[in-house]
Design a protein around this motif. Structure first.
Motif, mmCIF file in Angstrom:
data_model
loop_
_atom_site.group_PDB
_atom_site.id
_atom_site.type_symbol
_atom_site.label_atom_id
_atom_site.label_comp_id
_atom_site.label_asym_id
_atom_site.label_seq_id
_atom_site.Cartn_x
_atom_site.Cartn_y
_atom_site.Cartn_z
ATOM 1 N N SER A 142 0.844 -1.183 0.000
ATOM 2 C CA SER A 142 0.000 0.000 0.000
ATOM 3 C C SER A 142 0.884 1.240 0.000
ATOM 4 N N LEU A 143 0.470 2.257 -0.725
ATOM 5 C CA LEU A 143 1.173 3.535 -0.675
ATOM 6 C C LEU A 143 0.965 4.168 0.684
ATOM 7 N N HIS A 144 1.903 4.987 1.088
ATOM 8 C CA HIS A 144 1.729 5.731 2.326
ATOM 9 C C HIS A 144 2.435 7.072 2.225
ATOM 10 N N THR A 145 2.160 7.951 3.172
ATOM 11 C CA THR A 145 2.705 9.300 3.132
ATOM 12 C C THR A 145 3.814 9.507 4.149
ATOM 13 N N GLY A 146 4.310 8.438 4.727
ATOM 14 C CA GLY A 146 5.329 8.540 5.771
ATOM 15 C C GLY A 146 6.741 8.689 5.249
ATOM 16 N N GLY A 147 6.905 8.739 3.938
ATOM 17 C CA GLY A 147 8.241 8.839 3.375
ATOM 18 C C GLY A 147 9.043 7.599 3.705
ATOM 19 N N SER A 148 10.319 7.794 4.021
ATOM 20 C CA SER A 148 11.177 6.655 4.334
ATOM 21 C C SER A 148 11.095 6.262 5.805
ATOM 22 N N VAL A 154 -2.226 6.104 13.622
ATOM 23 C CA VAL A 154 -0.975 6.126 12.861
ATOM 24 C C VAL A 154 -1.243 5.697 11.419
ATOM 25 N N TYR A 155 -2.075 4.683 11.245
ATOM 26 C CA TYR A 155 -2.420 4.215 9.895
ATOM 27 C C TYR A 155 -3.062 5.348 9.097
ATOM 28 N N GLU A 156 -4.027 6.019 9.715
ATOM 29 C CA GLU A 156 -4.710 7.110 9.011
ATOM 30 C C GLU A 156 -3.738 8.235 8.687
ATOM 31 N N LYS A 159 -3.547 11.773 2.389
ATOM 32 C CA LYS A 159 -2.757 12.910 1.914
ATOM 33 C C LYS A 159 -2.975 14.103 2.835
ATOM 34 N N LYS A 160 -1.886 14.822 3.090
ATOM 35 C CA LYS A 160 -1.976 16.014 3.925
ATOM 36 C C LYS A 160 -2.357 17.199 3.045
ATOM 37 N N GLN A 161 -3.345 17.986 3.509
ATOM 38 C CA GLN A 161 -3.776 19.163 2.760
ATOM 39 C C GLN A 161 -2.929 20.366 3.174
ATOM 40 N N GLY A 183 -2.836 21.445 6.744
ATOM 41 C CA GLY A 183 -2.305 20.498 7.716
ATOM 42 C C GLY A 183 -3.248 19.362 8.074
ATOM 43 N N THR A 184 -4.501 19.445 7.652
ATOM 44 C CA THR A 184 -5.449 18.375 7.931
ATOM 45 C C THR A 184 -5.255 17.247 6.918
ATOM 46 N N ARG A 185 -5.856 16.108 7.203
ATOM 47 C CA ARG A 185 -5.746 14.964 6.306
ATOM 48 C C ARG A 185 -6.928 14.933 5.359
ATOM 49 N N GLY A 186 -6.649 14.664 4.089
ATOM 50 C CA GLY A 186 -7.682 14.653 3.064
ATOM 51 C C GLY A 186 -7.949 13.270 2.530
ATOM 52 N N ASN A 187 -7.817 13.112 1.238
ATOM 53 C CA ASN A 187 -8.127 11.854 0.563
ATOM 54 C C ASN A 187 -7.134 10.755 0.914
ATOM 55 N N TRP A 188 -7.608 9.522 0.791
ATOM 56 C CA TRP A 188 -6.746 8.360 0.982
ATOM 57 C C TRP A 188 -5.769 8.291 -0.182
ATOM 58 N N VAL A 189 -4.579 7.736 0.069
ATOM 59 C CA VAL A 189 -3.576 7.632 -0.993
ATOM 60 C C VAL A 189 -4.025 6.684 -2.093
ATOM 61 N N GLU A 190 -4.863 5.713 -1.751
ATOM 62 C CA GLU A 190 -5.447 4.801 -2.729
ATOM 63 C C GLU A 190 -6.662 4.123 -2.098
#
Length: 85
Positions: A4-10, A34-36, A41-43, A46-53
């Motif tokens: 799964s894609l994620h926004t946590g970088g490395s 933590v999963y969420e 994606k961060k807007q 600073g809030t969280r928006g759409n899922w990465v997939e």
């Protein structure tokens, strides 16, 4: 379910959990938080928006449902709160 894609970088999941713990004033974040945080994606504000997939969203919803189902099977006390083991 596969990758799964994620926004946590490395950063690992554990590192992200520690970062959230620090940002929350040492309150341990729940797994689902933590999963969420790492799969939405961060807007700009600073809030969280759409899922990465869609896969990430589906896994989140399935996990939430499992938790809700599990809670329904747990005994409650006289004041209708869940009894802790």
């Amino acid at each position: 379910m596969g990758d799964s894609l994620h926004t946590g970088g490395s950063m690992s999941f554990t590192t992200n959990r520690r970062r959230l713990k620090y940002e929350n004033g040492r309150k341990e974040p729940a797994f689902i938080e933590v999963y969420e945080e790492t799969h939405r994606k961060k807007q700009k504000d600073g809030t969280r928006g759409n899922w990465v997939e869609t896969h990430a969203k589906d896994a989140y919803e399935e996990f939430q449902k499992s938790i809700e189902d599990w809670c329904q099977t747990q005994p409650t006390s006289e004041d209708d709160t869940m009894v802790q083991p």
